[in-house]
Design a protein around this motif. Structure first.
Motif, PDB file in Angstrom:
ATOM      1  N   LYS A  39       6.044   7.763   0.854  1.00  0.00           N
ATOM      2  CA  LYS A  39       5.320   7.570  -0.391  1.00  0.00           C
ATOM      3  C   LYS A  39       4.633   6.205  -0.377  1.00  0.00           C
ATOM      4  O   LYS A  39       5.107   5.261   0.254  1.00  0.00           O
ATOM      5  CB  LYS A  39       6.260   7.642  -1.607  1.00  0.00           C
ATOM      6  CG  LYS A  39       7.015   8.961  -1.734  1.00  0.00           C
ATOM      7  CD  LYS A  39       6.078  10.110  -2.113  1.00  0.00           C
ATOM      8  CE  LYS A  39       6.849  11.415  -2.325  1.00  0.00           C
ATOM      9  NZ  LYS A  39       5.957  12.536  -2.703  1.00  0.00           N
ATOM     10  N   LEU A  40       3.513   6.099  -1.079  1.00  0.00           N
ATOM     11  CA  LEU A  40       2.828   4.818  -1.237  1.00  0.00           C
ATOM     12  C   LEU A  40       2.905   4.455  -2.720  1.00  0.00           C
ATOM     13  O   LEU A  40       2.314   5.123  -3.564  1.00  0.00           O
ATOM     14  CB  LEU A  40       1.368   4.914  -0.795  1.00  0.00           C
ATOM     15  CG  LEU A  40       0.598   3.588  -0.758  1.00  0.00           C
ATOM     16  CD1 LEU A  40       1.178   2.645   0.304  1.00  0.00           C
ATOM     17  CD2 LEU A  40      -0.888   3.829  -0.477  1.00  0.00           C
ATOM     18  N   LEU A 103       1.665  -1.844  -3.064  1.00  0.00           N
ATOM     19  CA  LEU A 103       0.367  -2.456  -3.362  1.00  0.00           C
ATOM     20  C   LEU A 103       0.275  -2.680  -4.860  1.00  0.00           C
ATOM     21  O   LEU A 103       0.863  -1.951  -5.641  1.00  0.00           O
ATOM     22  CB  LEU A 103      -0.797  -1.541  -2.945  1.00  0.00           C
ATOM     23  CG  LEU A 103      -0.787  -0.838  -1.601  1.00  0.00           C
ATOM     24  CD1 LEU A 103      -2.012   0.061  -1.487  1.00  0.00           C
ATOM     25  CD2 LEU A 103      -0.756  -1.840  -0.479  1.00  0.00           C
ATOM     26  N   ASN A 104      -0.493  -3.704  -5.243  1.00  0.00           N
ATOM     27  CA  ASN A 104      -0.718  -3.944  -6.661  1.00  0.00           C
ATOM     28  C   ASN A 104      -2.201  -4.202  -6.849  1.00  0.00           C
ATOM     29  O   ASN A 104      -2.802  -4.992  -6.114  1.00  0.00           O
ATOM     30  CB  ASN A 104       0.096  -5.144  -7.139  1.00  0.00           C
ATOM     31  CG  ASN A 104       0.335  -5.121  -8.648  1.00  0.00           C
ATOM     32  OD1 ASN A 104      -0.569  -4.904  -9.425  1.00  0.00           O
ATOM     33  ND2 ASN A 104       1.584  -5.361  -9.035  1.00  0.00           N
ATOM     34  N   ILE A 105      -2.805  -3.539  -7.827  1.00  0.00           N
ATOM     35  CA  ILE A 105      -4.240  -3.676  -8.056  1.00  0.00           C
ATOM     36  C   ILE A 105      -4.499  -3.866  -9.546  1.00  0.00           C
ATOM     37  O   ILE A 105      -4.218  -2.991 -10.357  1.00  0.00           O
ATOM     38  CB  ILE A 105      -5.015  -2.459  -7.485  1.00  0.00           C
ATOM     39  CG1 ILE A 105      -6.529  -2.639  -7.659  1.00  0.00           C
ATOM     40  CG2 ILE A 105      -4.518  -1.149  -8.083  1.00  0.00           C
ATOM     41  CD1 ILE A 105      -7.355  -1.611  -6.883  1.00  0.00           C
ATOM     42  N   GLN A 106      -4.987  -5.051  -9.920  1.00  0.00           N
ATOM     43  CA  GLN A 106      -5.359  -5.319 -11.313  1.00  0.00           C
ATOM     44  C   GLN A 106      -6.247  -6.569 -11.382  1.00  0.00           C
ATOM     45  O   GLN A 106      -5.914  -7.567 -11.983  1.00  0.00           O
ATOM     46  CB  GLN A 106      -4.144  -5.443 -12.233  1.00  0.00           C
ATOM     47  CG  GLN A 106      -2.966  -6.260 -11.731  1.00  0.00           C
ATOM     48  CD  GLN A 106      -1.819  -6.253 -12.727  1.00  0.00           C
ATOM     49  OE1 GLN A 106      -1.998  -6.457 -13.933  1.00  0.00           O
ATOM     50  NE2 GLN A 106      -0.616  -6.008 -12.241  1.00  0.00           N
ATOM     51  N   GLY A 228      -8.900  -8.395  -4.477  1.00  0.00           N
ATOM     52  CA  GLY A 228      -8.155  -7.776  -3.389  1.00  0.00           C
ATOM     53  C   GLY A 228      -6.829  -7.214  -3.876  1.00  0.00           C
ATOM     54  O   GLY A 228      -6.344  -7.565  -4.960  1.00  0.00           O
ATOM     55  N   PHE A 229      -6.244  -6.320  -3.106  1.00  0.00           N
ATOM     56  CA  PHE A 229      -4.895  -5.831  -3.386  1.00  0.00           C
ATOM     57  C   PHE A 229      -3.893  -6.954  -3.139  1.00  0.00           C
ATOM     58  O   PHE A 229      -4.060  -7.757  -2.222  1.00  0.00           O
ATOM     59  CB  PHE A 229      -4.533  -4.671  -2.451  1.00  0.00           C
ATOM     60  CG  PHE A 229      -5.192  -3.366  -2.764  1.00  0.00           C
ATOM     61  CD1 PHE A 229      -4.588  -2.456  -3.619  1.00  0.00           C
ATOM     62  CD2 PHE A 229      -6.404  -3.024  -2.182  1.00  0.00           C
ATOM     63  CE1 PHE A 229      -5.180  -1.227  -3.896  1.00  0.00           C
ATOM     64  CE2 PHE A 229      -7.010  -1.807  -2.448  1.00  0.00           C
ATOM     65  CZ  PHE A 229      -6.393  -0.907  -3.308  1.00  0.00           C
ATOM     66  N   VAL A 230      -2.835  -6.977  -3.921  1.00  0.00           N
ATOM     67  CA  VAL A 230      -1.696  -7.853  -3.664  1.00  0.00           C
ATOM     68  C   VAL A 230      -0.611  -7.015  -3.007  1.00  0.00           C
ATOM     69  O   VAL A 230      -0.347  -5.879  -3.420  1.00  0.00           O
ATOM     70  CB  VAL A 230      -1.171  -8.488  -4.963  1.00  0.00           C
ATOM     71  CG1 VAL A 230       0.218  -9.094  -4.766  1.00  0.00           C
ATOM     72  CG2 VAL A 230      -2.133  -9.566  -5.447  1.00  0.00           C
ATOM     73  N   THR A 238      -0.260  -4.704   5.144  1.00  0.00           N
ATOM     74  CA  THR A 238      -1.451  -5.506   4.881  1.00  0.00           C
ATOM     75  C   THR A 238      -2.589  -5.187   5.846  1.00  0.00           C
ATOM     76  O   THR A 238      -3.730  -4.956   5.436  1.00  0.00           O
ATOM     77  CB  THR A 238      -1.123  -7.005   4.935  1.00  0.00           C
ATOM     78  OG1 THR A 238      -0.065  -7.290   4.008  1.00  0.00           O
ATOM     79  CG2 THR A 238      -2.344  -7.841   4.571  1.00  0.00           C
ATOM     80  N   SER A 239      -2.292  -5.155   7.121  1.00  0.00           N
ATOM     81  CA  SER A 239      -3.339  -4.879   8.114  1.00  0.00           C
ATOM     82  C   SER A 239      -3.862  -3.451   7.976  1.00  0.00           C
ATOM     83  O   SER A 239      -5.047  -3.181   8.222  1.00  0.00           O
ATOM     84  CB  SER A 239      -2.804  -5.108   9.531  1.00  0.00           C
ATOM     85  OG  SER A 239      -1.710  -4.249   9.813  1.00  0.00           O
TER      86      SER A 239
END
Length: 272
Positions: A39-40, A103-106, A228-230, A238-239
């Protein structure tokens, strides 16, 4: 138990403990480097606002950041059903320590200081300047450079918006001590519109103005903040995220999603 056997067991125990600590530090323990095998797990804010996430439902895939997240997941080999959403605060996401997401996106601006505590991906979006006004202002229908340059434009002191107004519109804006002061000037009719970065523009229009609207955005110049994503510090993903973003940039997906969710869906056309 012999001394040799006790020593061997002690070494093995220490090795297991080290592996556990390592997994905890990165927030992952699965074979693929995610917090849950297969899962992601992606986090965003609570609430998450339009146009980044529509209706506070990131699982819908609607909204720019929701759509980008699913595009990245797909490029990494995860089906939509394999994406799990969580919520987190902005500050906790960029703080040191283990995470319960991958991943975190905000709208995280890529910053060297933040990279000391967490990983950050390559950019998925570079901010542009935008025009904020009210629906009753004459500037509301001015979506061309020639029309907008005739309006009284306000900007916050120290912002990159000042240079953008001068270079794109060819006029000198009125400069205020802060964005809040510019909003007050717009409400009082002292100015016709405000120029600020697009994310701030959407917040102003929805939260600070009763009849606010983001009427247009400036052409992209590549000089804005990069989002960017954290990821957890030293994440194995990350890569992989960077590779996915590079592919989405190359095939035009990121540009298409930007046009759809930050222009077409919001009615925020690019000034010409």
């Amino acid at each position: 138990m012999t001394r040799s056997l006790r020593l061997t067991l002690a070494v093995a125990t220490a090795a297991v403990a080290a592996l556990a600590l390592s997994a905890c530090a990165s927030g992952s323990s699965s074979a693929d480097g995610t917090v849950t095998d297969g899962k992601l797990t992606i986090a965003t804010g609570q609430p998450a606002y339009s146009p980044w996430v529509e209706d506070n439902k990131p699982q819908s895939g609607k909204g720019f950041e929701s759509a980008v997240a699913y595009a990245v997941a797909k490029e990494m080999g995860y089906a939509k059903s394999d994406v799990v959403w969580k919520r987190s605060t902005f500050d906790s996401a960029i703080a040191p320590g283990p995470k319960d997401w991958d991943l975190n996106i905000q709208q995280f601006s890529i910053d060297a200081k933040r990279k000391k505590a967490v990983d950050m991906s390559t950019p998925y979006y570079t901010t542009t300047q935008a025009v904020v006004t009210t629906k009753s202002s004459k500037a509301a229908d001015h979506t061309t450079i020639d029309a907008l340059k005739k309006d009284a434009i306000g900007v916050a002191t120290g912002s990159t918006s000042i240079a953008s107004v001068k270079s794109v519109l060819g006029v000198t804006p009125q400069v205020f001590n802060s964005n809040d002061d510019a909003v007050l000037a717009l409400k009082s009719g002292q100015i016709d519109a405000i120029v600020t970065d697009l994310p701030t523009a959407f917040t102003m229009a929805s939260a600070q103005l009763d009849d606010g609207t983001v009427s247009a955005q400036f052409p992209a110049d590549g000089k804005g903040d990069q989002f960017g994503f954290v990821l957890p510090k030293a994440s194995e993903l990350t890569s992989k995220v960077d590779k996915a973003l590079a592919a989405l940039q190359k095939d035009g997906t990121l540009e298409d999603l930007q046009t759809k969710w930050l222009s077409s869906e919001t009615g925020t056309s690019v000034l010409k």
